[in-house]
Design a protein around this motif. Structure first.
Motif, mmCIF file in Angstrom:
data_model
loop_
_atom_site.group_PDB
_atom_site.id
_atom_site.type_symbol
_atom_site.label_atom_id
_atom_site.label_comp_id
_atom_site.label_asym_id
_atom_site.label_seq_id
_atom_site.Cartn_x
_atom_site.Cartn_y
_atom_site.Cartn_z
ATOM 1 N N CYS A 1 1.087 -1.192 -0.011
ATOM 2 C CA CYS A 1 -0.053 -0.077 -0.102
ATOM 3 C C CYS A 1 1.006 1.229 0.030
ATOM 4 C CB CYS A 1 -1.000 -0.046 1.325
ATOM 5 S SG CYS A 1 -0.115 -0.113 2.845
ATOM 6 N N LYS A 2 2.270 1.209 -0.132
ATOM 7 C CA LYS A 2 3.073 2.175 -0.265
ATOM 8 C C LYS A 2 2.799 3.022 -1.455
ATOM 9 C CE LYS A 2 7.379 2.247 0.019
ATOM 10 N NZ LYS A 2 8.829 1.893 0.322
ATOM 11 N N TYR A 3 3.249 4.404 -1.660
ATOM 12 C CA TYR A 3 2.901 5.106 -2.572
ATOM 13 C C TYR A 3 3.334 4.494 -4.106
ATOM 14 C CZ TYR A 3 7.657 6.595 -2.895
ATOM 15 O OH TYR A 3 9.182 6.468 -3.015
ATOM 16 N N GLN B 1 -5.077 4.988 1.530
ATOM 17 C CA GLN B 1 -6.154 4.224 1.159
ATOM 18 C C GLN B 1 -7.528 4.257 1.619
ATOM 19 O OE1 GLN B 1 -4.601 0.046 1.277
ATOM 20 N NE2 GLN B 1 -3.725 0.430 -1.111
ATOM 21 N N LEU B 2 -7.843 4.333 2.853
ATOM 22 C CA LEU B 2 -8.821 4.936 3.539
ATOM 23 C C LEU B 2 -9.329 6.305 3.277
ATOM 24 C CD1 LEU B 2 -8.802 3.168 7.065
ATOM 25 C CD2 LEU B 2 -10.258 2.505 5.190
ATOM 26 N N GLY B 3 -8.326 7.110 2.858
ATOM 27 C CA GLY B 3 -8.802 8.531 2.445
ATOM 28 C C GLY B 3 -9.187 8.481 0.981
ATOM 29 N N ILE C 1 -9.495 6.070 10.859
ATOM 30 C CA ILE C 1 -8.688 5.276 11.691
ATOM 31 C C ILE C 1 -9.170 5.650 13.057
ATOM 32 C CG2 ILE C 1 -6.527 4.549 12.276
ATOM 33 C CD1 ILE C 1 -5.659 4.688 9.195
ATOM 34 N N LEU C 2 -8.851 7.063 13.279
ATOM 35 C CA LEU C 2 -9.258 7.407 14.732
ATOM 36 C C LEU C 2 -10.504 6.755 15.228
ATOM 37 C CD1 LEU C 2 -8.578 8.925 17.162
ATOM 38 C CD2 LEU C 2 -9.496 11.196 16.031
ATOM 39 N N ASP C 3 -11.479 7.029 14.395
ATOM 40 C CA ASP C 3 -13.073 6.643 14.691
ATOM 41 C C ASP C 3 -13.053 5.040 15.070
ATOM 42 O OD1 ASP C 3 -13.967 9.301 14.461
ATOM 43 O OD2 ASP C 3 -14.860 8.773 12.283
ATOM 44 N N PHE C 4 -12.192 4.611 14.034
ATOM 45 C CA PHE C 4 -12.121 3.011 14.192
ATOM 46 C C PHE C 4 -11.607 2.618 15.618
ATOM 47 C CE2 PHE C 4 -9.729 -0.976 13.437
ATOM 48 C CZ PHE C 4 -10.616 -1.745 13.163
#
Length: 152
Positions: A23-25, A51-53, A92-95
């Motif tokens: 998942c790296k750039y 990726q989540l963004g 990620i913070l919400d998770f």
């Protein structure tokens, strides 16, 4: 199988690239055997804020900079990727909050995950500057302990 609250609270977040996920750039990863084993043994959850963004893999490299005292993220072409980085970090913070996660091991120097030092905003240099990546900063601000992968 039901996970009890006790077992979830011991879980930690890890940068997905450290677990060997591509998942790296540049489409690769930053595999670390210890992190992979933690995920394999159910001790850690791999996450990737980019990726989540909504960013693709591969993608252009980015750098964090300040514009009018606000943190911004730009790629090599000058396109603003701040919204994507912030969206992924917030997911990620919400998770983490929902699961009561209190610790994360994140990839050093990354514009998202870096803790303590990140690459400077000048793409022509490989220089490190004091600071945290977007995800690392958000987690720290919300009481989640962030450990750099360099410390592992």
């Amino acid at each position: 199988m039901e996970l009890g609250k006790r077992s979830v609270r011991k879980m930690i977040l890890v940068s997905a690239c450290l677990a060997g996920i591509n998942c790296k750039y540049d489409g690769g990863n930053n595999y670390q055997k210890k992190i992979f084993e933690m995920v394999k043994n159910g001790e850690a959850i791999p996450v990737c804020a980019e990726q989540l963004g909504g960013l693709t893999t591969p993608r252009s490299p980015v750098r964090v900079t300040n514009v009018n005292r606000k943190r911004k993220v730009f790629d090599e072409q000058g396109d603003d990727k701040t919204k994507e980085f912030e969206k992924g970090a917030q997911e990620i913070l919400d998770f983490a909050k929902k699961l009561g996660i209190k610790k994360a091991i994140l990839k050093s120097k990354s514009p998202s995950c870096g803790c303590g030092k990140i690459y400077c905003s000048d793409f022509s240099k490989k220089e490190l500057v004091e600071g945290n990546g977007v995800l690392a900063e958000l987690l720290i601000e919300n009481g989640i302990e962030v450990i750099s992968s360099d410390e592992i």
